[in-house]
Design a protein around this motif. Structure first.
Motif, PDB file in Angstrom:
ATOM      1  N   MET A   1     128.327   2.955 145.926  1.00  0.00           N
ATOM      2  CA  MET A   1     127.127   2.161 145.727  1.00  0.00           C
ATOM      3  C   MET A   1     126.185   2.388 146.904  1.00  0.00           C
ATOM      4  O   MET A   1     126.570   2.264 148.061  1.00  0.00           O
ATOM      5  N   HIS A   2     124.938   2.748 146.572  1.00  0.00           N
ATOM      6  CA  HIS A   2     123.914   2.920 147.611  1.00  0.00           C
ATOM      7  C   HIS A   2     122.589   2.433 147.052  1.00  0.00           C
ATOM      8  O   HIS A   2     122.046   3.022 146.113  1.00  0.00           O
ATOM      9  N   PRO A   3     122.031   1.339 147.585  1.00  0.00           N
ATOM     10  CA  PRO A   3     120.763   0.812 147.074  1.00  0.00           C
ATOM     11  C   PRO A   3     119.620   1.803 147.291  1.00  0.00           C
ATOM     12  O   PRO A   3     119.477   2.371 148.384  1.00  0.00           O
ATOM     13  N   LEU A   4     118.798   1.968 146.276  1.00  0.00           N
ATOM     14  CA  LEU A   4     117.678   2.906 146.345  1.00  0.00           C
ATOM     15  C   LEU A   4     116.460   2.215 146.954  1.00  0.00           C
ATOM     16  O   LEU A   4     115.431   2.011 146.307  1.00  0.00           O
ATOM     17  N   THR A   5     116.605   1.853 148.213  1.00  0.00           N
ATOM     18  CA  THR A   5     115.510   1.259 148.980  1.00  0.00           C
ATOM     19  C   THR A   5     115.392   2.025 150.293  1.00  0.00           C
ATOM     20  O   THR A   5     116.265   2.820 150.645  1.00  0.00           O
ATOM     21  N   VAL A   6     114.302   1.774 151.004  1.00  0.00           N
ATOM     22  CA  VAL A   6     114.112   2.397 152.315  1.00  0.00           C
ATOM     23  C   VAL A   6     114.979   1.665 153.332  1.00  0.00           C
ATOM     24  O   VAL A   6     114.974   0.425 153.398  1.00  0.00           O
ATOM     25  N   TRP A   7     115.724   2.430 154.122  1.00  0.00           N
ATOM     26  CA  TRP A   7     116.546   1.877 155.198  1.00  0.00           C
ATOM     27  C   TRP A   7     115.966   2.347 156.527  1.00  0.00           C
ATOM     28  O   TRP A   7     115.824   3.551 156.755  1.00  0.00           O
ATOM     29  N   GLU A   8     115.621   1.395 157.379  1.00  0.00           N
ATOM     30  CA  GLU A   8     114.987   1.712 158.656  1.00  0.00           C
ATOM     31  C   GLU A   8     116.047   1.876 159.749  1.00  0.00           C
ATOM     32  O   GLU A   8     117.001   1.092 159.824  1.00  0.00           O
ATOM     33  N   PRO A   9     115.890   2.884 160.624  1.00  0.00           N
ATOM     34  CA  PRO A   9     116.875   3.098 161.691  1.00  0.00           C
ATOM     35  C   PRO A   9     116.653   2.167 162.887  1.00  0.00           C
ATOM     36  O   PRO A   9     115.516   1.780 163.187  1.00  0.00           O
ATOM     37  N   TYR A  10     117.754   1.844 163.583  1.00  0.00           N
ATOM     38  CA  TYR A  10     117.715   1.020 164.792  1.00  0.00           C
ATOM     39  C   TYR A  10     118.561   1.682 165.869  1.00  0.00           C
ATOM     40  O   TYR A  10     119.527   2.398 165.568  1.00  0.00           O
TER      41      TYR A  10
ATOM     42  N   ASN B   1     110.752   0.715 147.915  1.00  0.00           N
ATOM     43  CA  ASN B   1     111.543   1.631 147.098  1.00  0.00           C
ATOM     44  C   ASN B   1     111.743   2.957 147.824  1.00  0.00           C
ATOM     45  O   ASN B   1     110.850   3.439 148.525  1.00  0.00           O
ATOM     46  N   ALA B   2     112.903   3.538 147.660  1.00  0.00           N
ATOM     47  CA  ALA B   2     113.178   4.855 148.245  1.00  0.00           C
ATOM     48  C   ALA B   2     112.205   5.880 147.680  1.00  0.00           C
ATOM     49  O   ALA B   2     111.803   5.810 146.518  1.00  0.00           O
TER      50      ALA B   2
ATOM     51  N   ASN C   1     107.310  12.928 141.761  1.00  0.00           N
ATOM     52  CA  ASN C   1     108.020  12.566 140.534  1.00  0.00           C
ATOM     53  C   ASN C   1     107.897  11.062 140.307  1.00  0.00           C
ATOM     54  O   ASN C   1     108.247  10.262 141.173  1.00  0.00           O
ATOM     55  N   VAL C   2     107.442  10.683 139.137  1.00  0.00           N
ATOM     56  CA  VAL C   2     107.281   9.265 138.806  1.00  0.00           C
ATOM     57  C   VAL C   2     107.848   9.046 137.402  1.00  0.00           C
ATOM     58  O   VAL C   2     107.400   9.672 136.443  1.00  0.00           O
ATOM     59  N   SER C   3     108.829   8.134 137.304  1.00  0.00           N
ATOM     60  CA  SER C   3     109.374   7.843 135.977  1.00  0.00           C
ATOM     61  C   SER C   3     109.397   6.360 135.669  1.00  0.00           C
ATOM     62  O   SER C   3     109.288   5.961 134.525  1.00  0.00           O
ATOM     63  N   ILE C   4     109.571   5.539 136.702  1.00  0.00           N
ATOM     64  CA  ILE C   4     109.526   4.090 136.523  1.00  0.00           C
ATOM     65  C   ILE C   4     108.582   3.524 137.581  1.00  0.00           C
ATOM     66  O   ILE C   4     108.752   3.803 138.771  1.00  0.00           O
ATOM     67  N   LEU C   5     107.624   2.747 137.159  1.00  0.00           N
ATOM     68  CA  LEU C   5     106.651   2.182 138.083  1.00  0.00           C
ATOM     69  C   LEU C   5     107.075   0.774 138.475  1.00  0.00           C
ATOM     70  O   LEU C   5     107.478  -0.031 137.631  1.00  0.00           O
ATOM     71  N   GLY C   6     107.002   0.487 139.766  1.00  0.00           N
ATOM     72  CA  GLY C   6     107.408  -0.823 140.253  1.00  0.00           C
ATOM     73  C   GLY C   6     106.333  -1.871 140.039  1.00  0.00           C
ATOM     74  O   GLY C   6     105.261  -1.623 139.472  1.00  0.00           O
ATOM     75  N   ASP C   7     106.611  -3.072 140.525  1.00  0.00           N
ATOM     76  CA  ASP C   7     105.675  -4.184 140.354  1.00  0.00           C
ATOM     77  C   ASP C   7     104.328  -3.910 141.003  1.00  0.00           C
ATOM     78  O   ASP C   7     103.291  -4.370 140.531  1.00  0.00           O
TER      79      ASP C   7
END
Length: 847
Positions: free
Chosen positions: A459-468, A500-501, A618-624
């Motif tokens: 499982m890996h969420p498809l969001t941006v992960w910021e480094p620290y 979103n990633a 590449n665009v297939s699903i548009l977010g809110d």
């Protein structure tokens, strides 16, 4: 010249190939305009005498092909060379000649640039390999072997994809890389435990009649002797591709003899071989691969002996995969069948399945042992929870997990250098502990599904992960001047607010047997988000744009020498006129291109705007946040080649065309012609059209920058624009929605600024299908303003990658010098295909 620094480039090919001999089997002449790429093919297991004796490490011939890193599998090779009559066992070195143009196209002269290397070994009919064969065409080469009639094979077909990295240091260029080659075939061996005697149902004792009969023999049933070099998923051999060995054929049937040690002391003299196969466990299945073992038994006290037959499964799975070794340990504890058509199947046996070259086979092990994942490389679309099935004989553990992702605007220079990041297993663990939310960076486990099958869950969420860093300070991945290795990344946390990633992730998982750790498999999952960016580097390239002359005679008797003037335009053209230079003696007479100044000319990379990357979005699903946009085909249903006026450009056909040049064409190419089948972007300003976004578009690189021009000329520039292998007649103006979407990615720092986001100069005015717009970056948000005048604007064209990438019938091919000539790529539009492709893009990423 670049190749002055590339006289000795070494690429080491490993898998089978990793040891060290330097016999030159081909030594092409090199001149001032050529460099030599030295490619060493070597085998890691050349020391095994049985493999060497059986030609398992023989390199008979080879094909080496090079491709820009941005190329897909269907695009043509920039450089390809075949090498025949190598005939080296374990190791061979070949040399490949590269021209300056090839090196420029492959690497663009940029340090750290990569190109793809695809290698093929040991195929028939080298002369039939196309000079610019794509990777997909090489993979589909038909390979056949005499597995059914010959014990020791002449060689084994192999192939593999690797990379070459170009490095500049102190003005000198070098290149290095590697490729893993794998065999198409699989290997099968049988080890037999034979008792001193057995007792039949009548109480009679039988003993093996080995010495007086020629011994035990084995042959293969439903082996495969022909397939593709790299069989695609679901590939099924034809009936004629299968074989059953004949017991009477002594050249094919394997003998088994005792080595005098070990429990399973009877071993095959030469392994059996087959190409991949799969089957079902149903009564009607007729192509299950198995062995037939033949054992002569003699009743004690009698001179007569009988031949008994045993059916031996190759595996307890339902498939045989490439480059694996299948070893069967069989205990023959009873008499078999007297009929070869109905052999007796034994169940006192065990299996071992390993990569052909990765792990030793212990023939004395008494249990079945295997760990098989096929395929090992998997792609998923917009999925956060991934399940990968695998086969294992023993409990497994996850020994390592890594994540890989890219950033496209890391350095502050804005030149589009792509930077790759690796998230180690240790970083993943720390990130999960420090995420500060219910979300974890990556979780993973091996489990059983509801049917009891082994599965790997990731499982890996498809969001941006910021480094620290280790002190808890957030690290920016944009506008940097230091190398990524100096950032001190310690762990990651989800962005706040959540984003979103926008980059694909690679998740690399290694699993292994807990009790025998050398049994390992590595699985690579490529995870594509619903919106993601792919940089496609334009590696450069020059073509003739004029000529110069000088008097080589005298003042009274002048004689002029003509030489071409070349321009490093990255094979970008805009409606160019083809001219021929004057001829004088042996000089001149060459052709050159004169790009249209009326349509803004071609300026190349200069000044601050020097990003050589095209970007595929590449665009297939548009977010809110993208709810105003609509995914669709923005092109008009009507042909308009003239491209003048305002109200009727999309509502009626206009076949008139005096402005475009006569040039070669991919369609209707019997003679040079003008633009003929152009479908411009719909210019309707209602929201359904203005905010329409194509599902996959390519944005032109900075090689395509221009002077300011008016609306008609912007349309015509897009229609006649060509860059690298994307021909003219297919590019178009972006819709307002596409323009806004792209500029917002730049405003957020996800990609370099493709459109100038300045607030105070005319370079911020761009032409869209809906007219001229000014764009400004206001606190990370791209704000566009419609302009009253459609004159004096810039343009950056877009290319409908979603429609054209699968257009195999009319592809632009490289010319004899390795570059691209200006070519019309327009063809009549297929509205049915367009609708089908749009729907497939919308549905393929729907959860």
């Amino acid at each position: 010249m670049i190749l002055k620094f590339l006289k000795y480039i070494s690429v080491i090919a490993v898998l089978p190939f990793i040891c060290g001999c330097t016999d030159n089997v081909d030594d092409p002449n090199s001149g001032d305009n050529a460099g030599i790429l030295t490619i060493t093919l070597r085998n890691s297991n050349a020391s095994r005498s049985t493999e060497s004796d059986n030609s398992e490490v023989l390199i008979k011939n080879a094909v080496i092909a090079l491709y820009p890193d941005a190329y897909g599998e269907d695009q043509p090779a920039v450089a390809l060379q075949t090498f025949d009559a190598i005939d080296k066992s374990g190791s061979a070195t070949v040399q490949m000649k590269l021209t300056d143009d090839m090196v420029q196209t492959l690497f663009g002269g940029a340090s750290g640039a990569r190109c793809k290397l695809y290698a093929v070994a040991n195929i028939d009919n080298l002369a039939d390999v196309a000079a610019n064969a794509s990777i997909s065409s090489l993979k589909s080469i038909s390979v056949g072997s005499s597995f059914d009639i010959i014990k020791v094979q002449p060689s084994f077909a192999m192939s593999g994809l690797g990379g070459v990295t170009y490095t500049l240091s102190g003005g000198n260029g070098t290149a290095s890389g590697s490729v893993d080659l794998i065999r198409t075939a699989a290997k099968i061996s049988l080890n037999v435990k034979l008792p001193e005697s057995v007792v039949d149902a009548d109480g009679a004792e039988w003993v093996p009649a080995i010495s007086s009969t020629g011994g035990m023999r084995a042959f293969l049933v439903n082996g495969v002797k022909r397939t593709d070099l790299v069989p695609s998923d679901g590939y099924t051999p034809q009936d004629d591709d299968y074989f059953i060995m004949s017991l009477a054929d002594a050249d094919a049937v394997r003998g088994l003899s005792s080595i005098g040690v070990g429990e399973y002391s009877y071993r095959m003299d030469v392994p059996l071989y087959t190409y991949p196969n799969h089957w079902t466990e149903t009564p009607e299945e007729k192509h299950r691969t198995s062995m037939t073992l033949v054992v002569p038994w003699q009743k004690r006290g009698e001179q007569r002996w009988n031949t008994f037959y045993y059916q031996v499964p190759v595996t307890d799975l339902v498939e045989i995969v490439s480059n694996h070794s299948y070893s069967v340990n069989l205990n023959v504890g009873m008499l078999g069948s007297l009929s070869p058509e109905t052999p007796e199947e034994l169940d006192d046996l065990s299996y071992q399945i390993v990569d052909w070259n990765s792990a030793p086979i212990d023939v004395n092990i008494t249990d079945t042992r295997y760990l098989v994942v096929s395929p090992k490389e998997i792609s998923v679309n917009n999925e956060e929870n991934m399940i990968v099935p695998f086969y294992t004989s023993h409990p497994v553990e996850i020994s390592n997990v890594e994540l890989q992702y890219s950033r496209f605007n890391y350095y502050s220079d804005g030149n589009g250098t792509v930077v790759d990041f690796t998230v180690t297993n240790e970083m993943i663990i720390k990130s999960n502990e420090n995420s500060g939310s219910d979300k974890k960076l990556c979780t993973y486990s091996v489990e059983k599904d509801a049917l009891g099958n082994n599965i790997l869950k990731v499982m890996h969420p498809l969001t941006v992960w910021e480094p620290y860093n280790s002190s808890g300070g957030e690290i920016s991945l944009t506008g940097q001047t230091v190398a990524p290795s100096n950032l001190g990344i310690d762990y990651y946390k989800p962005s706040d607010p959540a984003e979103n990633a926008f980059s694909p992730y690679k998740i690399i998982v290694t699993i292994r047997h807990i009790d025998k750790k050398e049994f390992t498999q590595t699985i690579t999952i490529t995870q594509y988000p619903s919106i993601y960016i792919e940089p496609k580097n334009n590696p450069g390239g020059s073509y003739n744009t004029g000529y110069s002359s000088r008097n080589v005679g005298s003042f009274w008797n002048p004689r002029y020498e003509y030489t071409p003037t070349t321009s490093p335009y990255g094979f970008v053209y805009v409606n160019p006129t083809y001219n021929t230079a004057p001829t004088s003696g042996s000089s001149g007479g060459f052709g050159y291109w004169d790009n249209s100044s009326d349509l803004g000319d071609v300026l190349g990379l200069a000044g601050n705007n020097s990003n050589p990357n095209m970007y595929v979005i590449n665009v297939s699903i548009l977010g809110d946040n993208e709810n105003k946009y609509v995914i669709g085909d923005p092109r008009s249903l009507n042909i308009n080649n003239n491209l003048t006026g305002t109200g009727s450009i999309n509502t009626s056909e206009d076949l008139n065309n005096t402005w475009s040049v006569d040039a070669d064409a991919l369609y209707e190419n019997s003679a040079k012609r003008k633009l003929r089948y152009y479908y411009p972007t719909i210019e309707n300003e209602s929201d359904n059209y203005a905010y329409m976004i194509a599902p996959k578009i390519r944005v032109a690189s900075s090689y395509g920058k221009t002077y300011t021009i008016n609306r008609t000329n912007c349309r015509r520039r897009a229609a006649s624009y060509q860059e690298q292998g994307c021909p003219a007649g297919r590019w178009r103006l972006p819709t307002l929605g596409e323009f806004m979407f792209i500029t917002q990615l730049s405003a957020e720092g996800k990609i370099p600024a493709l459109f100038n986001l300045s607030t105070s100069n005319s370079s911020s005015y761009y032409m869209t299908a809906q007219g001229a717009y000014k764009v400004e970056n206001k606190n990370g948000k791209a704000v566009v303003t419609k302009q009253t005048s459609n004159s004096n604007t810039l343009i950056r064209a877009v290319y409908d990658e979603w429609y054209w990438e699968q257009q195999s019938a009319y592809q632009l091919q490289r010319n004899a010098s390795g570059g691209y000539d200006f070519t019309w790529g327009d063809v009549p539009r297929d509205a049915t295909r367009s609708a089908m492709l749009i729907n497939s893009y919308k549905s393929k990423m729907t959860k």
